[in-house]
Design an enzyme around this catalytic site. Structure first.
Site, PDB file in Angstrom:
ATOM      1  N   GLY A   1      29.355 -26.278  39.557  1.00  0.00           N
ATOM      2  CA  GLY A   1      30.275 -26.957  40.471  1.00  0.00           C
ATOM      3  C   GLY A   1      29.709 -27.502  41.746  1.00  0.00           C
ATOM      4  O   GLY A   1      30.140 -28.562  42.209  1.00  0.00           O
TER       5      GLY A   1
ATOM      6  N   SER B   1      19.172 -21.675  36.204  1.00  0.00           N
ATOM      7  CA  SER B   1      19.637 -22.573  37.273  1.00  0.00           C
ATOM      8  C   SER B   1      20.335 -23.794  36.676  1.00  0.00           C
ATOM      9  O   SER B   1      21.235 -24.356  37.293  1.00  0.00           O
ATOM     10  CB  SER B   1      18.457 -23.068  38.118  1.00  0.00           C
ATOM     11  OG  SER B   1      17.739 -21.995  38.677  1.00  0.00           O
TER      12      SER B   1
ATOM     13  N   HIS C   1      33.041 -13.378  37.884  1.00  0.00           N
ATOM     14  CA  HIS C   1      33.635 -14.702  38.059  1.00  0.00           C
ATOM     15  C   HIS C   1      35.030 -14.707  37.443  1.00  0.00           C
ATOM     16  O   HIS C   1      35.202 -14.223  36.327  1.00  0.00           O
ATOM     17  CB  HIS C   1      32.767 -15.772  37.400  1.00  0.00           C
ATOM     18  CG  HIS C   1      33.071 -17.166  37.875  1.00  0.00           C
ATOM     19  ND1 HIS C   1      34.200 -17.841  37.490  1.00  0.00           N
ATOM     20  CD2 HIS C   1      32.413 -17.987  38.730  1.00  0.00           C
ATOM     21  CE1 HIS C   1      34.209 -19.034  38.080  1.00  0.00           C
ATOM     22  NE2 HIS C   1      33.131 -19.137  38.841  1.00  0.00           N
TER      23      HIS C   1
ATOM     24  N   ARG D   1      39.259 -25.143  39.965  1.00  0.00           N
ATOM     25  CA  ARG D   1      40.287 -24.728  40.931  1.00  0.00           C
ATOM     26  C   ARG D   1      40.098 -25.473  42.245  1.00  0.00           C
ATOM     27  O   ARG D   1      41.065 -25.814  42.911  1.00  0.00           O
ATOM     28  CB  ARG D   1      40.226 -23.215  41.136  1.00  0.00           C
ATOM     29  CG  ARG D   1      40.796 -22.435  39.948  1.00  0.00           C
ATOM     30  CD  ARG D   1      40.512 -20.942  40.060  1.00  0.00           C
ATOM     31  NE  ARG D   1      39.116 -20.646  39.772  1.00  0.00           N
ATOM     32  CZ  ARG D   1      38.348 -19.834  40.482  1.00  0.00           C
ATOM     33  NH1 ARG D   1      38.845 -19.201  41.533  1.00  0.00           N
ATOM     34  NH2 ARG D   1      37.095 -19.620  40.147  1.00  0.00           N
TER      35      ARG D   1
ATOM     36  N   GLU E   1      18.133 -15.320  43.502  1.00  0.00           N
ATOM     37  CA  GLU E   1      19.058 -14.270  43.076  1.00  0.00           C
ATOM     38  C   GLU E   1      18.348 -12.933  42.896  1.00  0.00           C
ATOM     39  O   GLU E   1      18.951 -11.872  43.057  1.00  0.00           O
ATOM     40  CB  GLU E   1      19.758 -14.685  41.772  1.00  0.00           C
ATOM     41  CG  GLU E   1      20.913 -13.766  41.371  1.00  0.00           C
ATOM     42  CD  GLU E   1      21.683 -14.267  40.155  1.00  0.00           C
ATOM     43  OE1 GLU E   1      21.425 -15.394  39.696  1.00  0.00           O
ATOM     44  OE2 GLU E   1      22.552 -13.522  39.673  1.00  0.00           O
TER      45      GLU E   1
END
Lengths: 596, 254
Positions: free
Chosen positions: A42, A37, A247, A263, A384
């Site tokens: 981002g 984690s 990714h 991005r 997850e």
């Protein structure tokens, strides 16, 4: 209550259960603050609507973005519950100390030249940045070390509550009788000692299975351990294991993640001729199309020879130079640090060499909307490792951090509220038998009783097979080859022997104990991908390039019955409550990628 | 563009400390492994290559391999470094790897940093002590971005332990909080959401705290995140001094 995994999902779950009066033990391969984690960079999606380009945001819009991103493969009841609770999670973590970026009122010029206004009434509240596949700017962030700050704040809470943590400990098996889970067999990675922990509730929160692949952003510990233990019970179902995210921007050649925030904040993707190619393929969102779409466009360009050559193979470029050194230093400091340390470059001055790599596991242990695992009473999963099915076939950037905290809290609350007294006393003989089984496995590995196959060799073969045949582009032929090759590897894995001796807690023993389960997980991914004759989200079949809602608007469920040579696949319908299947609005169309 | 040097072909010798304290027969020793250097090779790549191809019993810790998890601190030719972000090309052909001092040795290069940091955090109550309980119905407390930046900068510590391994004071007195501990205290004092000021951390003004520091500042040099530790200690000393003079409330100001 036993929580296997000390990352954000496991710790958030532990906190909720401990506050609800439960006695909790967390076991973790590493000290909890070193869980993967910490590497999330981002942001975290939550519809607060407090900053520019985010005004008017709502859980409804977050809902639609998540469902479209998932290519309708997700459970819409779960998505609804999640988007409604995500803003609360951000505010709670603000109260626990996360240094969320805040709104600075005034005018701001974006890299596109557009001017936006941050409104004075929101000054000092939590701000958001842009991420892929979203209609609003919604990613709350602590610079680009969001996962780190969330994990430290959450772990501080765990320590404050005095929750017991055993680090350097792995789980080897779930203790169960085919109807109820009673805890787990543990192995101490300091001493090699095997023991049993009996628990009324056991939570699998071990993260993803990225390290089944040869190129992954995941940490070395993301081996799918908990998912593998669930499959080994023979009765627990795994959901959508073929749904694996790649990714778009990982550093060459190490596959270290370069956050989508690059991005989101205005960065471009360039080909070998420094041409910005994403607007050609997805006009409008361009670099900020969903991750599966961007990763496919990039891979097609690399196949077409439009990548830049390097000793580490062809790659594309990520360009954030125009964001300026001040922005990079304050909002993307971890990216700058990674570029300096691992590529010897300054992203304010130079281009970053990138290409796609495995990143996230949408599939996992199938649970209901409270995280309960059907089939084994007393077993739960979160984060997850779980498939309550928030992400369907493609996860939106920033939804994973939010999921760990939202789902962790739901699971912890459900366990604290509903933990009924066990029907019988803890079954000590069941646990003793499970411990003996594992000790026998270790003894056979150490003595070479079964053979002398070398775990490293088999593991590397598995990783190569998965990367080649179960990656961004898949075909029936390739997947069949992979199934055959994995079957051979499973046979060989039955003849593993330790080369370095089995004394204590050597790293080779841990790898050898895990490998047979990992090969079963890999087989489950490949079998699911072969059966699913359509393309949806991250699952792209070159021989079936269109989404097929008539046949495949279903979730893959896989079990591995004891003694079986292959997983057993079945399907259940995907719950559609609010948003019927339609166009994703990515420029790819429902065909999922015929352009480019 | 990316720093793709021509593939170097140095023959490296990696000399590694080997010892298993749990094994009564184990004698601490240095074992040398030959290794062909590759382009872009880090100590992470090098150690895995050795383990996979030469010696599967070699124990060391890595997880994220991107300098975020803080697992892989070790002494590289005598200096504390994160192995994952140390390039072999920046080192001589003979590389000696030792476990970090201070922390309990698990085996070979593996040390128990997690246990040390958990104890340290317990000692300073290294978690946010909020002024009021969380109210899910209320908006978050407002903060200005400059304060957030200062807190984030202090919060970036990854608890890798390099500063502790490079600290002369810790080497002489094991009860010293260490640079990471002092930085963690500063993180909470800087944070307006935390009710504590400098005076509330009783250990801070003792010789186990900031006044125990000899000022040699190995920590400042070795921090892989370039945290401004020197300035941080000055901030803590000033906070305590102002507090003593009654100049800034509970020592929360600058």
């Amino acid at each position: 209550m036993l929580v296997i995994g000390g990352g954000l999902a496991g710790e958030r779950c532990a906190i909720e259960a401990a506050e609800g009066g439960r006695k909790v033990l967390i076991v973790s391969l590493v000290p909890p603050r070193r869980s993967h984690s910490c590497a999330a960079q981002g942001g975290m999606q939550a519809a607060l609507g407090q900053s520019a380009k985010g005004y008017g945001d709502s859980p409804d819009i977050h809902f639609a973005d998540t469902v479209r991103g998932a290519d309708w493969g997700c459970d819409q009841d779960v998505v609804r519950r999640f988007v409604d609770l995500a803003p609360r999670a951000v505010r709670e973590l603000a109260a626990w100390g996360v240094p969320w970026a805040r709104v600075v009122p005034g005018l701001r010029v974006l890299p596109t030249g557009e001017t936006v206004e941050e409104r004075p009434e929101y000054a000092g509240l939590v701000a958001a940045r842009d991420f892929g596949g979203t209609a609003k700017w919604r990613a709350c962030h602590a610079a680009d070390g969001t996962g780190h700050s969330l994990l430290y704040a959450t772990d501080g809470r765990v320590q404050r509550l005095g929750i017991e943590v055993l680090d350097r400990t792995e789980a080897l098996a779930l203790i169960h009788d085919g109807r109820a889970c009673r805890g787990a067999v543990l192995r101490c990675l300091r001493t090699g000692a095997v023991s049993a922990v009996l628990a009324r509730a056991t939570v699998i929160a071990t993260g993803g299975y990225g390290r089944l692949y040869g190129a992954s952003t995941n940490a070395m510990i993301n081996d799918g351990l908990g998912t593998s233990l669930a499959l080994a019970t023979g009765v627990v179902q795994l959901g959508n294991m073929e749904a694996v995210q790649f990714h778009p921007t990982t550093l060459v050649p190490s596959s270290i993640l370069i956050t989508e925030a690059c991005r989101g904040d205005g960065g471009y993707l360039l080909d070998r001729d420094l041409h910005r190619f994403m607007p050609d393929h997805v006009p409008g969102r361009a670099e900020l199309a969903p991750r599966d779409v961007v990763a496919r466009v990039m891979t097609r360009l690399l196949r077409a020879g439009r990548g830049a050559e390097s000793p580490d193979g062809p790659h594309l470029w990520l360009d954030i130079r125009h964001l300026g050194s001040r922005h990079i230093a304050s909002r993307l400091p971890e990216v700058a640090d990674i570029c300096r340390a691992f590529a010897g470059l300054d992203p304010a001055e130079e281009l970053i060499p990138v290409r796609p790599a495995q990143h996230y596991s949408m599939g996992g242990v199938r649970t209901d909307a409270d995280g309960r695992v059907p089939g084994l009473h007393g077993l739960w999963a979160a984060g997850e490792a779980a498939c309550w099915d928030l992400h369907g076939f493609n996860r939106l950037g920033g939804n994973s951090l939010a999921e760990t905290l939202v789902m962790g809290r739901i699971v912890g609350h459900s366990i604290a509220a509903g933990l009924e007294a066990p029907g019988s006393a803890p079954d000590v003989s069941l646990a003793a038998g499970a411990v003996r089984d594992q000790e026998e496995r270790i003894r056979r590995l150490a003595s070479g009783a079964d053979g002398s196959e070398y775990v490293h060799e088999l593991r590397r073969s598995m990783q190569e097979i998965m990367l080649e045949h179960a990656g961004i582009f898949r075909t029936g032929d390739g997947l069949r080859q992979a199934l055959d090759a994995l079957e051979v590897l499973r046979g060989r894995a039955g003849r593993l022997g330790l080369r370095g001796g089995g004394r204590g807690a050597g790293p080779e023993a841990a790898a050898a104990l895990a490998l047979p389960g990992q090969l079963r997980l890999a087989t489950t991914i490949v079998a699911g991908a072969l059966a699913r004759e359509e393309s949806r989200g991250s699952h792209f079949r070159e021989d079936f390039p269109r989404r097929d809602d008539a046949r495949w608007l279903v979730r893959t469920l896989a079990t591995w019955p004891a003694g079986a040579r292959a997983p057993r696949l079945s399907y259940e319908p995907v719950r559609i409550t609010e948003l019927p299947p339609g166009e994703r609005g990515t420029g790819e169309g429902p065909a999922g990628g015929t352009r480019g | 563009m990316a720093d793709h040097l021509p593939a170097p072909n140095r023959a490296l010798t990696i000399r590694v400390f080997r010892h298993d304290p749990a094994d009564p027969a184990s004698v601490p020793r240095i074992q040398a492994y030959p290794l062909a250097e590759e382009s872009g090779m880090t100590l992470f790549t090098a150690l895995h290559r050795i383990r996979d191809e030469q010696d599967p019993s070699l124990a060391f810790d890595f997880s994220c391999r991107s300098a975020m998890c803080g697992s892989c601190g070790m002494l590289v030719n005598g200096r504390p470094r994160l192995a994952c972000r140390t390039m072999t090309r920046d080192l001589p052909a003979v590389i000696q790897l030792m476990p970090m001092p201070v922390f309990r040795l698990v085996r070979d290069l593996s040390v128990d940093t997690g246990v040390w940091f958990q104890a340290m955090n317990g000692r300073i109550e290294g978690w946010l002590c909020e002024a009021h309980p969380f109210d899910p119905a209320a908006p978050e407390d407002r903060m200005d971005q400059a304060t957030v930046d200062a807190v984030y900068q202090a919060d970036r510590c990854i608890e890798c332990g390099l500063c502790v391994a490079g600290c002369a004071t810790v080497a002489m007195r094991p009860d010293f909080l260490g640079p990471a501990g002092l930085n963690r205290i500063a993180r909470f004092i800087l944070d307006p959401r935390d009710v504590r000021g400098a005076a509330d951390f009783s250990v801070l003004s003792s010789s186990e705290g900031v006044f125990g520091c000899l000022g040699l500042l190995g920590c400042h040099d070795y921090c892989p995140k370039d945290l401004p530790l020197r300035e941080r200690f000055a901030y803590l000393r000033r906070s305590l001094a102002w507090n003593l003079l009654g100049l800034s409330g509970r020592g929360k100001g600058r």
